[in-house]
Design an enzyme around this catalytic site. Sequence first.
Site, mmCIF file in Angstrom:
data_model
loop_
_atom_site.group_PDB
_atom_site.id
_atom_site.type_symbol
_atom_site.label_atom_id
_atom_site.label_comp_id
_atom_site.label_asym_id
_atom_site.label_seq_id
_atom_site.Cartn_x
_atom_site.Cartn_y
_atom_site.Cartn_z
ATOM 1 C CG ASN A 173 -1.733 1.230 1.370
ATOM 2 O OD1 ASN A 173 -1.851 2.016 0.428
ATOM 3 N ND2 ASN A 173 -2.322 1.438 2.544
ATOM 4 C CD1 TRP A 174 3.566 1.007 -3.013
ATOM 5 C CD2 TRP A 174 3.434 2.222 -4.891
ATOM 6 N NE1 TRP A 174 4.212 0.321 -4.005
ATOM 7 C CE2 TRP A 174 4.157 1.043 -5.173
ATOM 8 C CE3 TRP A 174 3.226 3.143 -5.934
ATOM 9 C CZ2 TRP A 174 4.666 0.754 -6.451
ATOM 10 C CZ3 TRP A 174 3.740 2.847 -7.197
ATOM 11 C CH2 TRP A 174 4.449 1.668 -7.445
ATOM 12 C CE LYS A 175 0.008 3.415 4.721
ATOM 13 N NZ LYS A 175 -0.090 3.586 6.155
ATOM 14 C CG HIS A 208 -5.942 1.961 4.975
ATOM 15 N ND1 HIS A 208 -5.537 2.915 5.880
ATOM 16 C CD2 HIS A 208 -4.909 1.096 4.837
ATOM 17 C CE1 HIS A 208 -4.290 2.623 6.264
ATOM 18 N NE2 HIS A 208 -3.892 1.532 5.649
ATOM 19 C CD GLU A 243 -3.045 5.609 6.617
ATOM 20 O OE1 GLU A 243 -2.973 5.692 5.373
ATOM 21 O OE2 GLU A 243 -2.139 5.115 7.304
ATOM 22 C CD GLU A 302 -3.753 -2.500 7.152
ATOM 23 O OE1 GLU A 302 -2.637 -2.765 6.693
ATOM 24 O OE2 GLU A 302 -4.350 -1.444 6.918
ATOM 25 N N GLY A 347 2.107 2.269 10.739
ATOM 26 C CA GLY A 347 3.045 3.370 10.600
ATOM 27 C C GLY A 347 3.715 3.779 11.908
ATOM 28 C CB SER A 385 4.807 -1.739 12.065
ATOM 29 O OG SER A 385 4.432 -0.381 12.213
ATOM 30 N N GLY A 391 2.642 -1.246 4.267
ATOM 31 C CA GLY A 391 2.721 0.185 3.951
ATOM 32 C C GLY A 391 4.149 0.600 3.683
HETATM 33 C C1 PEP Z 1 -1.029 0.162 5.999
HETATM 34 O O1 PEP Z 1 -1.283 1.349 6.148
HETATM 35 O O2 PEP Z 1 -1.774 -0.554 5.303
HETATM 36 C C2 PEP Z 1 0.153 -0.350 6.664
HETATM 37 C C3 PEP Z 1 0.183 -1.612 6.968
HETATM 38 O O3 PEP Z 1 1.166 0.553 6.950
HETATM 39 P P1 PEP Z 1 2.583 0.258 7.646
HETATM 40 O O4 PEP Z 1 3.081 -1.049 7.099
HETATM 41 O O5 PEP Z 1 3.444 1.406 7.241
HETATM 42 O O6 PEP Z 1 2.327 0.192 9.101
#
Ligand code: PEP
Length: 254
Positions: free
Chosen positions: A9-11, A95, A97, A167, A173, A213, A234
């Site tokens: 997930n590049w966001k 998601h 976010e 998640e 993050g 993470s 992410g």
């Molecule tokens: C995400 O936002 O889907 C995610 C898993 O982010 P990160 O790996 O950076 O925690």
Amino acid sequence: MRKKIVAGNWKMNKNLQEGIALAQEVNNRVKALAPQNVTVIVGTPFIHLSEVNKVADVITVSAQNCAAEASGAYTGEVSAAMVASTGCKYVILGHSERRSYYGETDEILVKKVGHALENNLEIIFCVGEVLAEREAEKHFDIVKSQLSKGLFQLSTEQFAHIVIAYEPVWAIGTGKTATSAQAEEMHKFIRKTIAEKYGETTADNTTILYGGSCNSKNADELFSQPNVDGGLIGGASLKADDFMTIITARENHQ
Ligand code: PEP
């Protein structure tokens, strides 16, 4: 047998040229690795979808969102039909976010899920609790409610197009990963909840990803758990080396 998936997930990262270069590198390295049992997905911003698709022959492309309406006067929105018209096969919905910064409710997600399925997109549907909910031991109730309010309107046939991503919001993050035991416990609960609604076969066939993470150091341990079918990644998906290590960890745990 359910699919094993590693999805990036590049966001809101990478301009178009950087995104194409990253996708090209990941695609080439996945081709060289030739994993037998892992589907690799990159979730890019909307503007990348069409171009990234052109360089993606062994990896699969996902959008990170789609509109809750089919078409019309919704300035700035991108419909599921538009996403599908780029050749993109997946969409990430729900998601945390999107839920927290853009006010995506269960009702909005039901509409998005409906449009995505009508346009033959596979859905990576995210669920997960915030820290206060885990501390209050409400995490199972929260996840069950997100699943039932966002997805359980679907028929069994429709549900076959759903991948779940657990998640925990406190792990996204933050560098704070759920332990493999915490992830396994929740994934098992999610599978049981799906079984209660759709039966054991559907539950067994549902891919459940862990996200939060997950990185090149902890992926191996997380993927050793029987109900952790892969990861939604992410930050670590933005670096080809780290992403490849995670893909390799998944491939090695068949
Ligand atoms: C995400 O936002 O889907 C995610 C898993 O982010 P990160 O790996 O950076 O925690």
